[in-house]
Design a protein around this motif. Structure first.
Motif, PDB file in Angstrom:
ATOM      1  N   VAL A 126     -25.780  60.288 -35.571  1.00  0.00           N
ATOM      2  CA  VAL A 126     -26.255  59.081 -34.880  1.00  0.00           C
ATOM      3  C   VAL A 126     -26.280  59.306 -33.369  1.00  0.00           C
ATOM      4  CG1 VAL A 126     -25.759  56.655 -34.398  1.00  0.00           C
ATOM      5  CG2 VAL A 126     -25.476  57.546 -36.717  1.00  0.00           C
ATOM      6  N   VAL A 127     -25.213  59.897 -32.833  1.00  0.00           N
ATOM      7  CA  VAL A 127     -25.143  60.168 -31.389  1.00  0.00           C
ATOM      8  C   VAL A 127     -26.248  61.138 -30.974  1.00  0.00           C
ATOM      9  CG1 VAL A 127     -23.749  61.206 -29.558  1.00  0.00           C
ATOM     10  CG2 VAL A 127     -22.676  59.690 -31.228  1.00  0.00           C
ATOM     11  N   TRP A 128     -26.476  62.159 -31.796  1.00  0.00           N
ATOM     12  CA  TRP A 128     -27.478  63.165 -31.426  1.00  0.00           C
ATOM     13  C   TRP A 128     -28.894  62.608 -31.527  1.00  0.00           C
ATOM     14  CZ3 TRP A 128     -26.075  67.225 -28.798  1.00  0.00           C
ATOM     15  CH2 TRP A 128     -27.047  68.188 -28.506  1.00  0.00           C
ATOM     16  N   LEU A 129     -29.104  61.581 -32.326  1.00  0.00           N
ATOM     17  CA  LEU A 129     -30.406  60.910 -32.338  1.00  0.00           C
ATOM     18  C   LEU A 129     -30.710  60.344 -30.947  1.00  0.00           C
ATOM     19  CD1 LEU A 129     -30.462  59.006 -35.753  1.00  0.00           C
ATOM     20  CD2 LEU A 129     -32.139  60.692 -34.974  1.00  0.00           C
ATOM     21  N   LEU A 130     -29.698  59.788 -30.301  1.00  0.00           N
ATOM     22  CA  LEU A 130     -29.875  59.277 -28.941  1.00  0.00           C
ATOM     23  C   LEU A 130     -30.126  60.413 -27.958  1.00  0.00           C
ATOM     24  CD1 LEU A 130     -27.021  56.590 -28.886  1.00  0.00           C
ATOM     25  CD2 LEU A 130     -29.462  56.231 -29.288  1.00  0.00           C
ATOM     26  N   VAL A 131     -29.396  61.529 -28.129  1.00  0.00           N
ATOM     27  CA  VAL A 131     -29.598  62.688 -27.260  1.00  0.00           C
ATOM     28  C   VAL A 131     -31.019  63.230 -27.427  1.00  0.00           C
ATOM     29  CG1 VAL A 131     -28.866  65.066 -26.781  1.00  0.00           C
ATOM     30  CG2 VAL A 131     -27.151  63.307 -27.303  1.00  0.00           C
ATOM     31  N   PHE A 132     -31.480  63.287 -28.669  1.00  0.00           N
ATOM     32  CA  PHE A 132     -32.838  63.759 -28.954  1.00  0.00           C
ATOM     33  C   PHE A 132     -33.878  62.869 -28.286  1.00  0.00           C
ATOM     34  CE2 PHE A 132     -36.549  63.438 -31.858  1.00  0.00           C
ATOM     35  CZ  PHE A 132     -37.059  64.714 -31.678  1.00  0.00           C
ATOM     36  N   ALA A 133     -33.660  61.547 -28.358  1.00  0.00           N
ATOM     37  CA  ALA A 133     -34.598  60.621 -27.716  1.00  0.00           C
ATOM     38  C   ALA A 133     -34.572  60.782 -26.199  1.00  0.00           C
ATOM     39  CB  ALA A 133     -34.251  59.188 -28.111  1.00  0.00           C
ATOM     40  N   CYS A 134     -33.387  60.940 -25.626  1.00  0.00           N
ATOM     41  CA  CYS A 134     -33.268  61.104 -24.173  1.00  0.00           C
ATOM     42  C   CYS A 134     -33.888  62.409 -23.695  1.00  0.00           C
ATOM     43  CB  CYS A 134     -31.803  61.041 -23.758  1.00  0.00           C
ATOM     44  SG  CYS A 134     -31.045  59.407 -23.938  1.00  0.00           S
ATOM     45  N   SER A 135     -33.807  63.460 -24.515  1.00  0.00           N
ATOM     46  CA  SER A 135     -34.374  64.754 -24.122  1.00  0.00           C
ATOM     47  C   SER A 135     -35.899  64.716 -24.060  1.00  0.00           C
ATOM     48  CB  SER A 135     -33.918  65.845 -25.093  1.00  0.00           C
ATOM     49  OG  SER A 135     -34.463  65.635 -26.387  1.00  0.00           O
ATOM     50  N   ALA A 136     -36.491  63.697 -24.693  1.00  0.00           N
ATOM     51  CA  ALA A 136     -37.951  63.569 -24.647  1.00  0.00           C
ATOM     52  C   ALA A 136     -38.425  62.938 -23.346  1.00  0.00           C
ATOM     53  CB  ALA A 136     -38.435  62.736 -25.838  1.00  0.00           C
ATOM     54  N   VAL A 137     -37.525  62.239 -22.640  1.00  0.00           N
ATOM     55  CA  VAL A 137     -37.916  61.530 -21.415  1.00  0.00           C
ATOM     56  C   VAL A 137     -38.398  62.485 -20.317  1.00  0.00           C
ATOM     57  CG1 VAL A 137     -37.117  60.017 -19.563  1.00  0.00           C
ATOM     58  CG2 VAL A 137     -36.450  59.557 -21.932  1.00  0.00           C
ATOM     59  N   PRO A 138     -37.617  63.533 -19.950  1.00  0.00           N
ATOM     60  CA  PRO A 138     -38.124  64.441 -18.906  1.00  0.00           C
ATOM     61  C   PRO A 138     -39.394  65.176 -19.328  1.00  0.00           C
ATOM     62  CG  PRO A 138     -36.114  65.315 -19.891  1.00  0.00           C
ATOM     63  CD  PRO A 138     -36.250  63.916 -20.366  1.00  0.00           C
ATOM     64  N   VAL A 139     -39.533  65.458 -20.612  1.00  0.00           N
ATOM     65  CA  VAL A 139     -40.772  66.096 -21.082  1.00  0.00           C
ATOM     66  C   VAL A 139     -41.956  65.159 -20.844  1.00  0.00           C
ATOM     67  CG1 VAL A 139     -41.992  67.013 -23.094  1.00  0.00           C
ATOM     68  CG2 VAL A 139     -39.554  67.472 -22.806  1.00  0.00           C
ATOM     69  N   TYR A 140     -41.743  63.874 -21.111  1.00  0.00           N
ATOM     70  CA  TYR A 140     -42.790  62.867 -20.883  1.00  0.00           C
ATOM     71  C   TYR A 140     -43.160  62.791 -19.406  1.00  0.00           C
ATOM     72  CZ  TYR A 140     -44.772  58.179 -20.320  1.00  0.00           C
ATOM     73  OH  TYR A 140     -45.561  57.115 -19.975  1.00  0.00           O
ATOM     74  N   ILE A 141     -42.146  62.787 -18.529  1.00  0.00           N
ATOM     75  CA  ILE A 141     -42.396  62.685 -17.090  1.00  0.00           C
ATOM     76  C   ILE A 141     -43.167  63.903 -16.583  1.00  0.00           C
ATOM     77  CG2 ILE A 141     -41.298  62.640 -14.818  1.00  0.00           C
ATOM     78  CD1 ILE A 141     -39.006  61.052 -16.084  1.00  0.00           C
ATOM     79  N   TYR A 142     -42.714  65.083 -16.976  1.00  0.00           N
ATOM     80  CA  TYR A 142     -43.387  66.302 -16.523  1.00  0.00           C
ATOM     81  C   TYR A 142     -44.782  66.428 -17.120  1.00  0.00           C
ATOM     82  CZ  TYR A 142     -39.599  68.451 -13.886  1.00  0.00           C
ATOM     83  OH  TYR A 142     -38.656  68.735 -12.923  1.00  0.00           O
ATOM     84  N   VAL A 210     -36.980  71.100 -27.959  1.00  0.00           N
ATOM     85  CA  VAL A 210     -37.044  71.802 -29.244  1.00  0.00           C
ATOM     86  C   VAL A 210     -35.636  72.114 -29.741  1.00  0.00           C
ATOM     87  CG1 VAL A 210     -37.791  73.933 -30.380  1.00  0.00           C
ATOM     88  CG2 VAL A 210     -39.331  72.761 -28.804  1.00  0.00           C
ATOM     89  N   GLY A 211     -34.754  72.526 -28.833  1.00  0.00           N
ATOM     90  CA  GLY A 211     -33.369  72.787 -29.213  1.00  0.00           C
ATOM     91  C   GLY A 211     -32.670  71.547 -29.723  1.00  0.00           C
ATOM     92  N   ALA A 212     -32.928  70.394 -29.079  1.00  0.00           N
ATOM     93  CA  ALA A 212     -32.345  69.132 -29.543  1.00  0.00           C
ATOM     94  C   ALA A 212     -32.854  68.786 -30.937  1.00  0.00           C
ATOM     95  CB  ALA A 212     -32.671  68.014 -28.558  1.00  0.00           C
ATOM     96  N   ALA A 213     -34.150  69.043 -31.183  1.00  0.00           N
ATOM     97  CA  ALA A 213     -34.718  68.772 -32.510  1.00  0.00           C
ATOM     98  C   ALA A 213     -34.096  69.677 -33.570  1.00  0.00           C
ATOM     99  CB  ALA A 213     -36.236  68.973 -32.471  1.00  0.00           C
ATOM    100  N   ALA A 214     -33.919  70.961 -33.231  1.00  0.00           N
ATOM    101  CA  ALA A 214     -33.311  71.897 -34.182  1.00  0.00           C
ATOM    102  C   ALA A 214     -31.866  71.503 -34.485  1.00  0.00           C
ATOM    103  CB  ALA A 214     -33.356  73.322 -33.615  1.00  0.00           C
ATOM    104  N   THR A 215     -31.139  71.064 -33.468  1.00  0.00           N
ATOM    105  CA  THR A 215     -29.756  70.624 -33.677  1.00  0.00           C
ATOM    106  C   THR A 215     -29.707  69.386 -34.549  1.00  0.00           C
ATOM    107  OG1 THR A 215     -29.186  71.491 -31.491  1.00  0.00           O
ATOM    108  CG2 THR A 215     -27.615  69.999 -32.514  1.00  0.00           C
ATOM    109  N   LEU A 216     -30.653  68.475 -34.357  1.00  0.00           N
ATOM    110  CA  LEU A 216     -30.703  67.267 -35.186  1.00  0.00           C
ATOM    111  C   LEU A 216     -30.960  67.615 -36.646  1.00  0.00           C
ATOM    112  CD1 LEU A 216     -30.695  64.187 -35.401  1.00  0.00           C
ATOM    113  CD2 LEU A 216     -33.145  64.215 -34.856  1.00  0.00           C
TER     114      LEU A 216
END
Length: 242
Positions: A126-142, A210-216
């Motif tokens: 559950v916690v890593w789902l939040l981390v995965f979502a947060c890791s998408a934010v900088p990708v979106y900005i860039y 991608v690493g966050a997705a693999a960890t999830l």
């Protein structure tokens, strides 16, 4: 029993789900933590070089980045240890143990430990789902910044003037609204997008995502395997006197 036959029986009962999940977890965490750390460092340099000349404007951002980098160190250490423990727990309940040493001999402590792993793995997922979502934010900005640069590089694809196409760090909450200049527009922005710093940081954030997705995925696999292991351990322990 020959050596080859013994090895064959071990392989038949090996916890392949736990083995795959452990390898995926180590790979994902290493990619997320390593690339994420360097991407945050690159973001810090881009902000202080191009988006603000006043240290007070991005002082809070730097403190947050440094705090996240320390969290990354702890995250890497924890997951490498926890992945190894889950793999050991998988071997504990594998069929190879039963085939070599006979019936399962469980204890109340063993079943309790297995249940604890199930609970912790559910919580971590559950916690890593939040981390995965947060890791998408900088990708979106860039990605938005890169898309804007593409519009500047090929003005025929957009009706807006080149001078009005900007990347504003303030609108994403990266800098306060009173930061100056806070945004870069037109050809200046295009020159930033062409720098090795921007390109590297962008790709590092993608790799961290991608690493966050693999960890999830590995945690989901661990969660299924741990639940199954607990059920098997409890079933094998029925009727056993301690």
């Amino acid at each position: 029993m020959g050596l080859l036959e013994c090895c064959a029986r071990c392989l038949v009962g090996a916890p392949f789900a736990s083995l795959v999940a452990t390898g995926l977890c180590f790979f994902g965490v290493a990619l997320f933590c390593g690339c994420g750390h360097e991407a945050l460092t690159g973001t810090e340099k881009l902000i202080e070089t191009y988006f603000s000349k006043n240290y007070q404007d991005y002082e809070y951002l730097i403190n947050v980045i440094h705090a996240f980098q320390y969290v990354i160190y702890g995250t890497a250490s924890f997951f490498f240890l926890y992945g190894a423990l889950l793999l050991a727990e998988g071997f504990y309940t594998t069929g190879a143990v039963r085939q070599i040493f006979g019936d399962y001999k469980t204890t109340i402590c063993g079943k309790g430990l297995s249940a604890t792993f199930v609970g912790i793995t559910y919580a971590l997922t559950v916690v890593w789902l939040l981390v995965f979502a947060c890791s998408a934010v900088p990708v979106y900005i860039y990605f938005n910044t890169w898309t804007t640069c593409q519009s500047i590089a090929f003005p025929s694809k957009t009706s807006a003037g080149i001078g009005t196409l900007c990347a504003d760090a303030r609108m994403y909450g990266v800098l306060p609204w009173n930061a100056f200049p806070g945004k870069v527009c037109g050809s200046n922005l295009l020159s930033i997008c062409k720098t090795a710093e921007f390109q590297m940081t962008f790709h590092l954030f993608i790799a961290a995502f991608v690493g966050a997705a693999a960890t999830l995925v590995s945690l989901l696999t661990f969660m299924i395997a741990a639940t199954y292991n607990f059920a098997v351990l409890k079933l094998m322990g029925r009727g056993t006197k301690f």
